[in-house]
Design an enzyme around this catalytic site. Structure first.
Site, PDB file in Angstrom:
ATOM      1  CG  ASP A 135      11.700-126.432  -3.778  1.00 23.45           C
ATOM      2  OD1 ASP A 135      11.376-126.160  -2.603  1.00 23.45           O
ATOM      3  OD2 ASP A 135      11.352-125.781  -4.761  1.00 23.45           O
TER       4      ASP A 135
ATOM      5  CD1 TRP B 137       2.247-135.344  47.510  1.00 24.66           C
ATOM      6  CD2 TRP B 137       2.632-137.196  48.706  1.00 24.66           C
ATOM      7  NE1 TRP B 137       2.440-134.965  48.813  1.00 24.66           N
ATOM      8  CE2 TRP B 137       2.679-136.077  49.581  1.00 24.66           C
ATOM      9  CE3 TRP B 137       2.863-138.468  49.244  1.00 24.66           C
ATOM     10  CZ2 TRP B 137       2.919-136.187  50.942  1.00 24.66           C
ATOM     11  CZ3 TRP B 137       3.108-138.579  50.605  1.00 24.66           C
ATOM     12  CH2 TRP B 137       3.129-137.446  51.433  1.00 24.66           C
TER      13      TRP B 137
ATOM     14  CG  ASP C 179       1.921-124.200  55.106  1.00 26.23           C
ATOM     15  OD1 ASP C 179       0.935-124.928  54.899  1.00 26.23           O
ATOM     16  OD2 ASP C 179       2.853-124.077  54.292  1.00 26.23           O
ATOM     17  CG  ASP C 180      -3.806-125.688  55.661  1.00 23.76           C
ATOM     18  OD1 ASP C 180      -4.708-124.897  55.894  1.00 23.76           O
ATOM     19  OD2 ASP C 180      -3.967-126.807  55.143  1.00 23.76           O
TER      20      ASP C 180
ATOM     21  CD1 TRP D 136      -2.399-121.544  43.961  1.00 25.40           C
ATOM     22  CD2 TRP D 136      -2.739-119.343  43.876  1.00 25.40           C
ATOM     23  NE1 TRP D 136      -3.565-121.330  43.268  1.00 25.40           N
ATOM     24  CE2 TRP D 136      -3.797-119.990  43.193  1.00 25.40           C
ATOM     25  CE3 TRP D 136      -2.747-117.947  43.946  1.00 25.40           C
ATOM     26  CZ2 TRP D 136      -4.842-119.286  42.584  1.00 25.40           C
ATOM     27  CZ3 TRP D 136      -3.784-117.253  43.333  1.00 25.40           C
ATOM     28  CH2 TRP D 136      -4.823-117.921  42.667  1.00 25.40           C
ATOM     29  CG  ASP D 137      -0.721-126.422  48.547  1.00 21.54           C
ATOM     30  OD1 ASP D 137      -0.562-127.162  47.560  1.00 21.54           O
ATOM     31  OD2 ASP D 137      -0.340-126.724  49.696  1.00 21.54           O
ATOM     32  CG  MET D 138      -4.694-127.549  42.847  1.00 26.54           C
ATOM     33  SD  MET D 138      -4.439-127.788  41.099  1.00 26.54           S
ATOM     34  CE  MET D 138      -6.038-128.352  40.565  1.00 26.54           C
ATOM     35  CG  ASN D 139      -2.714-129.704  49.283  1.00 25.68           C
ATOM     36  OD1 ASN D 139      -1.659-130.212  48.926  1.00 25.68           O
ATOM     37  ND2 ASN D 139      -2.780-128.813  50.252  1.00 25.68           N
TER      38      ASN D 139
ATOM     39  CG  ASP E  51       3.938-131.926  50.302  1.00 28.93           C
ATOM     40  OD1 ASP E  51       4.264-130.736  50.164  1.00 28.93           O
ATOM     41  OD2 ASP E  51       2.767-132.322  50.279  1.00 28.93           O
TER      42      ASP E  51
HETATM   43  C1  GLA Z   1       0.397-129.326  51.039  1.00 29.82           C
HETATM   44  C2  GLA Z   1       1.718-128.614  50.910  1.00 29.82           C
HETATM   45  C3  GLA Z   1       2.394-128.543  52.266  1.00 29.82           C
HETATM   46  C4  GLA Z   1       1.475-127.835  53.224  1.00 29.82           C
HETATM   47  C5  GLA Z   1       0.126-128.521  53.282  1.00 29.82           C
HETATM   48  C6  GLA Z   1      -0.864-127.726  54.099  1.00 29.82           C
HETATM   49  O1  GLA Z   1       0.558-130.665  51.336  1.00 29.82           O
HETATM   50  O2  GLA Z   1       2.520-129.203  49.931  1.00 29.82           O
HETATM   51  O3  GLA Z   1       3.637-127.888  52.166  1.00 29.82           O
HETATM   52  O4  GLA Z   1       1.337-126.493  52.808  1.00 29.82           O
HETATM   53  O5  GLA Z   1      -0.412-128.681  51.983  1.00 29.82           O
HETATM   54  O6  GLA Z   1      -2.106-128.325  54.155  1.00 29.82           O
END
Ligand code: GLA
Length: 731
Positions: free
Chosen positions: A43, A197, A365-366, A476-479, A542
């Site tokens: 206090d 990026w 990959d993709d 697992w990506d989110m572009n 990337d």
């Molecule tokens: C993103 C990821 C890359 C690759 C591409 C595929 O850019 O960071 O490593 O996986 O997507 O489309």
């Protein structure tokens, strides 16, 4: 806590206020005094806070309302007055005035913040005690519980808030932080990671002068521009090795904000929580909402010790899986080798070459699914492409497994290309505002994870893939980040999206406990402690250019552990920057975390493949030290052109010395940096990648004079472009 304290008190009016927190002087930390005895006169403190009509008061959770007109951590509105109108009151005016007062407190042993992982995989650390302080509005039956979970060995407290609406009306939450951290008066500066990026995690130092500095993200991911952590010290009073540092981080991957509010009285408040620009969360009668956690900690050993506390915390309490955790496997990823030209034949060829050089996990990959022969179509259709794999994935997976590797696949579950079967069937399933344009980025839109049926659909599609194929790993990506965030979840999508991603990941991990996951978001756009709680590793960028990557890694390591840092060796001429780097340099940089290979192995000659093989074998020998050791950053790339990392096992028996020079400053002689964490009386053998012993030194010598730069022996200190050396106790 081992060497930190946190003190607060309840004022006579019932406010919960912060009195002080930080590290203890070394002799106090050791003497183990009874805490009650230390703090029986709280206090008497806090005089300085009363100036200016209470505006300097350090509330543990400053609210909009009462006499507070500086920034708040919680703002709600009640649609009606709590009782009958009094003479002179205007009718029907929503009440945006919250006056929280102390009710009670308790110590709990099983408390968990909102969005805590529910995948069932344990963490390594012991259960932790949690202080829970209950506050209630003076009139409304509206409660806020403040939680403080303590991790003593790491000097860390996790804080979060749980709101409970026990009124009979729907209350709207406009602003909600997980915590506010109060710093005493001082001249402060903050170290954090900024970027974009392909240039994520650039270390930045920002003075906290009067005013407010904000880091945030509104794109429904963690973001490339800022990462949700900070290290604060008195201006110029900290270094990698010395000084008091207050640090913090958010365990959350949705729209977040960290506000550093520096007041007229030179105190700083850090408000961390949901980004409030587009937040409007209704809380129905009886409804509760628990926020994720904000991590707060203290270091007396500069930024380096702060990072080690955070790394240790992530390994012990965040990353999924109990001890002992096997090291992360050496990965091969096909992206830069085949891009969208994925065919069963070229993947099998790559897999054979990868296995021969020592790869343990092969990831396609993709480009393996739906109509995904380029980035304009197919996202959302999680079925194997009959063009790329006429007989399904089985022939490739069988081959990969026979070669002794695990099998992984790239997925981007939150996204959809308008040119996809999913979008054609459900054009209403994406984030958008009716009647307004749907802006595409990389030809893709974001699914509305505020819709339960969408979350269920995507979870089912991924489960089906896992049930039908022997998949061990998802990247697992989110572009893209979100714009035009129109959702059926309204202005709660900023956290509901991340919560849905977590739920799908938890579901998959629960039902397929062998599955591991890498988080990626167009590079390093989703790295945070919330994501690390359900993923095993993260992609930091990337940009695989070794020169740039050394800077990215220095910044990443401020908060996150090397064990989770996936890094690839790619082509001699880098695909992102066009710059050439030697194989040594590329490996020396990539061996600092979880090593991966992304080169076109099918274009490399026998001799080069043999060099890859030797390097990977060396990495496997040093890997336990790299992934489990304590990291000391002895020099930073952005500051003097050379990044030097020393990882040391806790018992000091082994260390890995990694030196990477990205800019050779002519005419500057660098004295070798002094090594840390070794056993002074021990003798260390210095081994190179061939296991050749280059020299022997006393721990005491290395800890006072460093590792010599000896050009006659190939220069094993820091004057050469790059070097990875293994120090092993000889006795
Ligand atoms: C993103 C990821 C890359 C690759 C591409 C595929 O850019 O960071 O490593 O996986 O997507 O489309």
């Amino acid at each position: 806590m081992d060497s930190a304290f946190y003190a607060m008190r309840v004022t006579p009016e019932g406010h919960l206020v912060h009195v002080g927190s930080g590290t203890l002087p070394a002799n106090l930390a050791q003497c183990g005094l009874d805490e009650e005895l230390w703090f029986d006169r709280l206090d008497d403190y806090e005089e300085y806070n009363y100036v200016w009509n209470n505006q300097g008061r350090c509330f543990e959770l400053p609210c909009f309302g009462d006499v507070n007109y500086v920034e708040s951590a919680l703002k709600v509105s009640f649609p009606q007055p709590a009782g009958p109108l009094e003479f002179g009151d205007a009718a029907n005016l929503p009440v945006r005035d919250l006056r929280l007062r102390y009710v009670s407190h308790d110590i709990l042993h099983d408390a968990a913040p909102g969005l805590a992982p529910e995948h069932g995989l344990p963490t390594r650390g012991p259960s932790r005690a949690t202080l829970c302080v209950v506050l209630k509005d003076e009139q409304y039956d509206f409660f806020a519980k403040l939680f403080y979970r303590v991790s003593p060995a790491q000097n860390i407290i996790e804080r979060w808030v749980e709101l409970e609406n026990c009124t009979c009306m729907t209350v709207t939450v406009h602003r909600l932080c997980f915590a506010t951290m109060n710093l005493p008066p001082g001249k402060w500066e903050m170290t954090h990671a900024a970027g974009v990026w392909a240039r994520e995690f650039a270390t930045q130092r920002t003075p906290l002068d009067q005013g407010t500095f904000v880091m945030d993200n509104r794109g429904l991911n963690t973001g490339h521009n800022h990462n949700p952590f900070y290290l604060i010290n008195e201006t110029a009073a900290a270094s990698e090795k010395n000084g008091t540092v207050h640090f913090g981080a958010l365990a959350f991957s949705g729209n977040w904000s960290l506000q550093f509010e520096s007041l007229f009285n030179q105190t700083v408040r850090v408000h961390g929580g949901y980004e409030a620009g587009d937040l409007s969360m209704p809380l129905a009668p009886g409804q509760k909402h628990a926020t994720p956690a904000m991590i707060l900690g203290w270091s007396e050993g500069g930024w380096g010790q702060a990072s080690r506390h955070l790394h240790d915390f992530a390994r012990e309490f965040v990353l999924p899986g109990a001890a002992p955790q096997p090291c992360r496997p050496v990965l091969y990823n096909s992206w830069e080798a085949t891009y969208f030209d994925v065919q069963v034949e070229n993947q099998i060829e790559l897999a054979r070459k990868a296995a021969a050089i020592g790869v343990e996990l092969f990831c396609v990959d993709d480009g393996w699914f739906g109509a995904r022969r380029h980035d304009r179509a197919g996202l959302g259709d999680w079925v194997v492409s009959p063009t790329a794999f006429p007989k399904g994935l089985k022939p490739l997976i069988d081959e990969v497994k026979e070669l002794g590797m695990k099998f992984g696949l790239w997925v981007e579950p939150e996204m959809v290309n308008p040119d996809s079967d999913l979008y054609r069937a459900h054009p209403d399933w994406v984030l958008h505002f009716p009647g307004r344009p749907r802006t595409e980025m990389r030809q893709q839109l974001i699914l509305d994870f505020g819709r339960e049926e969408v979350v269920q659909f995507i979870g089912d599609a991924l489960e089906k893939l896992l049930r039908e194929n022997a998949i061990d790993f998802f990247k697992w990506d989110m572009n893209r980040f979100a714009t035009e965030p129109g959702s059926v979840a309204g202005q709660t999508i900023g956290h509901r999206h991340a919560a849905a991603v977590y739920r799908i990941m938890d579901r998959l991990r629960k039902n397929f406990p062998h599955l591991s996951i890498q988080s990626c978001s167009g590079g390093g756009g989703r790295v945070d402690l919330g994501m690390l709680a359900r993923t095993d590793q993260v992609w930091t960028s990337d940009n695989t250019d070794a020169f740039d990557r050394a800077i990215i890694q220095d910044g990443y390591s401020l908060a996150y552990p090397p064990r989770a840092m996936e890094c690839w060796v790619t082509h001699e001429k880098n695909h992102q920057t066009g710059r050439h780097a030697s194989l040594d340099l590329r490996f020396d940089v990539a061996m600092r975390g979880a090593l991966g290979i992304g080169s076109s192995l099918n274009q490399l000659g026998e001799e080069e493949l043999a060099r890859y093989q030797r390097k990977i074998a060396f990495y496997k020998r040093i890997r336990p030290v790299v992934q489990e050791g304590n990291l000391h950053r002895l020099a930073l790339a952005a500051e003097g052109g050379t990044s030097i990392w020393l990882s040391v096992l806790r018992d000091g028996s082994q260390a890995v010395y990694s030196s990477v020079t990205i800019t050779q400053l002519q005419g500057v002689f660098r004295a070798p940096p002094v090594l840390c964490g070794l056993v002074p009386e021990a003798i260390y053998r210095v081994l190179d990648e061939h296991d050749t012993e280059l020299a022997r030194y006393h721990g005491a010598q290395l800890m006072t004079l460093g590792l010599p730069n000896d050009p006659t022996k190939g220069g094993f200190g820091c004057t050469v472009r790059s070097k990875t050396l293994w120090l092993v106790r000889a006795d």
